[in-house]
Scaffold this active site. Structure first.
Site, PDB file in Angstrom:
ATOM      1  N   GLY A 302      34.398  34.109  37.534  1.00 49.19           N
ATOM      2  CA  GLY A 302      35.510  35.014  37.313  1.00 49.19           C
ATOM      3  C   GLY A 302      35.204  36.027  36.227  1.00 49.19           C
ATOM      4  N   SER A 303      36.204  36.364  35.417  1.00 48.49           N
ATOM      5  CA  SER A 303      36.112  37.519  34.527  1.00 48.49           C
ATOM      6  C   SER A 303      35.102  37.393  33.393  1.00 48.49           C
ATOM      7  CB  SER A 303      37.495  37.828  33.945  1.00 48.49           C
ATOM      8  OG  SER A 303      38.370  38.235  34.980  1.00 48.49           O
ATOM      9  N   THR A 304      34.667  36.166  33.048  1.00 46.86           N
ATOM     10  CA  THR A 304      33.623  36.069  32.023  1.00 46.86           C
ATOM     11  C   THR A 304      32.338  36.740  32.495  1.00 46.86           C
ATOM     12  OG1 THR A 304      32.983  33.880  32.851  1.00 46.86           O
ATOM     13  CG2 THR A 304      34.536  33.942  31.004  1.00 46.86           C
ATOM     14  N   SER A 305      32.206  36.901  33.812  1.00 50.46           N
ATOM     15  CA  SER A 305      31.035  37.556  34.383  1.00 50.46           C
ATOM     16  C   SER A 305      31.072  39.077  34.201  1.00 50.46           C
ATOM     17  CB  SER A 305      30.936  37.215  35.875  1.00 50.46           C
ATOM     18  OG  SER A 305      29.771  37.733  36.449  1.00 50.46           O
ATOM     19  N   SER A 358      40.918  42.865  31.193  1.00 55.06           N
ATOM     20  CA  SER A 358      40.265  42.113  32.266  1.00 55.06           C
ATOM     21  C   SER A 358      40.679  42.616  33.645  1.00 55.06           C
ATOM     22  CB  SER A 358      40.577  40.617  32.145  1.00 55.06           C
ATOM     23  OG  SER A 358      39.656  39.846  32.896  1.00 55.06           O
TER      24      SER A 358
END
Length: 594
Positions: A302-305, A358
């Site tokens: 998800g958004s950590t990528s 994000s």
């Protein structure tokens, strides 16, 4: 009338002497066979009944943490063994009945072992305390004094017992040994050859099934295994396990992981998994919890990528943090209409704001600028993902480690080429995710993660681990810019990671909330929540990643994982004596006005 004739006595004597000669010849031949031709064979048979050879297991090397605190070691113990050939001369039933209560065994099963045909060595009880063997020896003496042979043919072989002084702390990482005294999981398995050492053997004489103490012993000594020193700090490991276990319980989640890494050395300071197990009591452990999810479980980040996508866009010179991005409420691409996690009208965000809020749509729009065409943009993003270590194993050689999944760009589906920039459609493990942030924190240089600091052999010779590989992924300038943008995620009141703030320290990080792929159902089910960051943001020393799988009480990485990050990072900074820098975070605009 027939005449009676007497037999010739000389003839009878001659036949008698011939018969006697034949008999004597047979006796002499047999004696010659026994004393000359077969003497060595019979001597060997006699010697085999007179001597006993047993294995001397090597002492398994210890596993210690970075400060020398023992995580796994071996203590004195014995295997109670038997020579069935000797026991069967007397009464196996009586032997089993006398031995069972001393070793805590089943007399029926022990008797089965003692009656094994053509056997000279069986193990009756494994890894018993020295006091048990002392009890067996005393009972042997007592029975012998009573002219009883109930424990004839019973011996013991030194056999150390594996213990884990820290209990469940680090268990999913350290692992355990199996019934054959070899590593059954974790580092016990990965480093089994180094830890196991080399077995020896000893031959001794016995009389009436009992060892002759004054007779000579011969054989070869066992060589102890190496002691392995890890990079793990037991105190940080313990604290990380406490924090993630509490949050997994509160969130009603399936599992959770925490990885703590040193920015500049790549050393792993903690790798916590919940639920865990106690390797001292494997029989009570749930088999599903024996592995190390931080390295063996792949998930869509998800958004950590998005940090990788932003780094690629900035490194390629396609945008800067202040670049203005118009973010619509919906974005049609391929056969899908994409939305952000919250409904909104048109947002006017900077590139920094896209990361702080994000925005999936804003990330797609930024990633499209990586190439003149969509296939070209896909290829460029794929290049950076690979350099960050996605799709490749860490090099630690941990058993069951997953490389995750990153298809080559030509295989990306119509929607996948737009989901991969914001972290769906690819998968990784927690260690890989942590390594991405270590790269940004370390000025764009990725250092391969390490778990072993050094080994020490039986002679005391210390061998440090070879320096890990270093790869420049992005420039130091790009890394600094991305780190500043990540500070907005935490420091800005509207940032998704503001619950990760640590008083006195500058923190850079990113939240993630992804749909969770469920292989059992063959589709998405539930969520993966995460937060990854480093501190101090302007002089990075430590990276901490927190991941929670399938929570049922909440789902957002910013609310579930950021508080765990705050607690673990605060403890790690204090443990490592890292002071605040005393500087202020940069002020980068999140929005723009026309």
């Amino acid at each position: 009338m027939r005449t009676l004739r007497l037999g010739d006595p000389k003839r009878r004597l001659r036949f008698g002497l011939i018969g006697l000669g034949v008999v004597l010849t047979l006796f002499v031949g047999r004696i010659i066979q026994l004393q000359a031709l077969d003497a060595s064979a019979y001597a060997a048979d006699a010697n085999s009944l007179r001597t006993q050879t047993v294995r001397l297991p090597a002492e398994r090397g210890a596993i210690v943490d970075a400060n020398g605190i023992t995580l796994a070691s071996s203590v004195d113990a014995f295997d109670i063994t038997a020579d069935p050939a000797q026991v069967q001369k007397y009464n196996p039933s009586a032997t089993a009945a006398a031995l069972a209560p001393i070793v805590g065994g089943d007399p029926v099963k022990i008797e089965e072992l003692l009656r094994k045909p053509d056997s000279r060595y069986v193990v009756v009880a494994r890894q018993v305390d020295p006091a048990v063997w002392t009890n067996v020896k005393q009972t042997q003496k007592d029975l012998s004094a009573q002219k009883r042979n109930d424990l004839v043919g019973i011996y013991a072989a030194p056999h150390s017992k594996r213990v884990y002084p820290a209990g469940s702390v680090g268990s999913n990482l350290v692992g355990f040994v199996n019934a054959t005294d070899h590593g059954g999981g974790g580092l016990e398995s990965a480093l089994d050859k180094q830890l196991a050492g080399r077995d020896g053997k000893v031959t001794f004489e016995n009389s009436l099934g009992r060892q002759v103490p004054t007779a000579g012993r011969k054989g070869e000594d066992a060589v102890a295994g190496d002691t392995v020193q890890l990079t793990i700090d037991r105190n940080i490991q313990w604290y990380a396990e406490q924090m993630i276990s509490q949050k997994v319980a509160e969130a009603g989640a399936e599992s959770g992981t925490v990885v703590v890494q040193d920015v500049h050395s790549g050393e792993i300071l903690a790798m916590a998994t919940s639920p865990g197990f106690d390797p001292n009591n494997l029989s009570a452990a749930n088999p599903a919890n024996l592995g190390n999810r931080a390295m063996q479980e792949a998930y869509e980040p998800g958004s950590t990528s998005k940090v990788m996508t932003m780094a690629a866009v900035i490194q390629e010179g396609k945008a800067v943090p202040e670049t203005q991005v118009v973010v619509p409420g919906a974005l049609p691409r391929s056969d899908t209409v994409f939305h952000d996690d919250v409904d909104h009208g048109t947002w006017r965000l900077t590139l920094n704001g896209v990361l702080a809020k994000s925005s999936n749509i804003g990330t797609i729009l930024a990633a499209e600028h990586l190439g003149d065409t969509q296939p070209a943009a896909n290829a460029k993003l794929y290049e950076y993902l690979q350099k960050f270590g996605i799709g490749s194993k860490s090099g630690i050689n941990f058993p069951g480690e997953t490389a995750g999944l990153l298809d080559p760009p030509q295989k990306w589906s119509g929607s996948q080429q737009y989901t991969i920039p914001f972290g769906q459609g690819l998968s990784l493990n927690s260690l890989q995710a942590t390594s991405v942030y270590q790269t940004i924190a370390n000025g764009g240089v990725r250092i391969a993660p390490t778990l072993v600091k050094a080994t020490r052999d039986a002679d005391g010779k210390v061998k440090p681990t070879a320096p890990p590989a270093r790869t420049e992924v992005v420039s130091a300038q790009t890394a600094r810019i991305v780190a500043d943008m990540m500070e907005s995620v935490v420091a800005d009141d509207e940032g998704t990671g503001n619950k990760a703030q640590i008083p006195g320290y500058r923190v850079a990080g990113k939240t993630g909330t992804a749909n969770r792929a469920d292989p059992k159902l063959g589709g998405y089910n539930g969520y993966t929540s995460s937060f990854i960051g480093f501190a101090p943001a302007d002089n990075p020393q430590i990276v901490v990643s927190v991941t929670i799988q399938a929570p049922t009480n909440g789902k957002w990485g910013g609310t579930l994982c950021a508080p765990v990050f705050k607690d673990v990072m605060s403890f790690a900074l204090e443990t490592r004596k890292v002071p605040p820098t005393g500087t202020k975070s940069p002020e980068i605009p999140v929005e723009w006005k026309p």
